[in-house]
Design a protein around this motif. Sequence first.
Motif: not given
Length: 258
Positions: A81-87, A102-110, A156-157, A173-181
Amino acid sequence: MGQMHQSMDGMSLHMLVMWVVMAAVLLLVIVFVLLMTRRATTVGISLAQLASRRSANEKFPVKNAIIPNSEATDTIFVLPDISNYTSFMTGSQFSFGHAQHIIFALVNAMIEAATRKIELSKLEGDAALFFVDAGKCSEAELGETVIDIFRAFFRERRRLKQSNICPCRACSHIDQLDLKIFIHRGQAARFEFRGSTDLFGTDVIVLHRIMKNGVDGHRYVMITDAAESCIELPGAFDRSLIEEDVQHVGKVRASVYH
């Protein structure tokens, strides 16, 4: 005699006209009957065809119909789950196209990293739900897969940030995005629908409910007690225990690794 002859000729002509009219009426009646008979036959054939098609569709369901597997399977769920997605998205309303890319590229990499060992069920906006039969992967393989997902996300980020000179709100603000699993184990039925494998069951609900928890931080792995014996994370992590109250289910205990 001449008048009588003329009168008989007039009567013959009158009779002829009557016979012609009667013949015409009879012909119209015959044509009408034939048309109605043909229409009834056509309707009968159409109904028979419809019944035949309906019977065939019961044996051979139409494309994209839901074909449920009523048997629940012992399943391990993995949900990045990508953190800070809403903001990130709300702050990028004037650069929506770049934010979406950006979101699609990150999800595709995962997805590319995860599907070497586990299967993709479906995308969920800022998350992707994966699953695998319990016992199909060893504890070490599953743990390495989770770390591979992290590596792919941050690789990818970093690539997106370094290759991007766009000054828009999203790109800066790409580096604002983080990840929880989140990882859980339980029973789930599966069914195919429009090209994706959906998972159905109470444990799928538990998985999604524990995403809304009181844990501080935007980067961690949460493993429920039900899945703890199925995974071994490589490396050293700080571990804390939590207990979440899931409505209609009860208490769910989990370990959080930072």
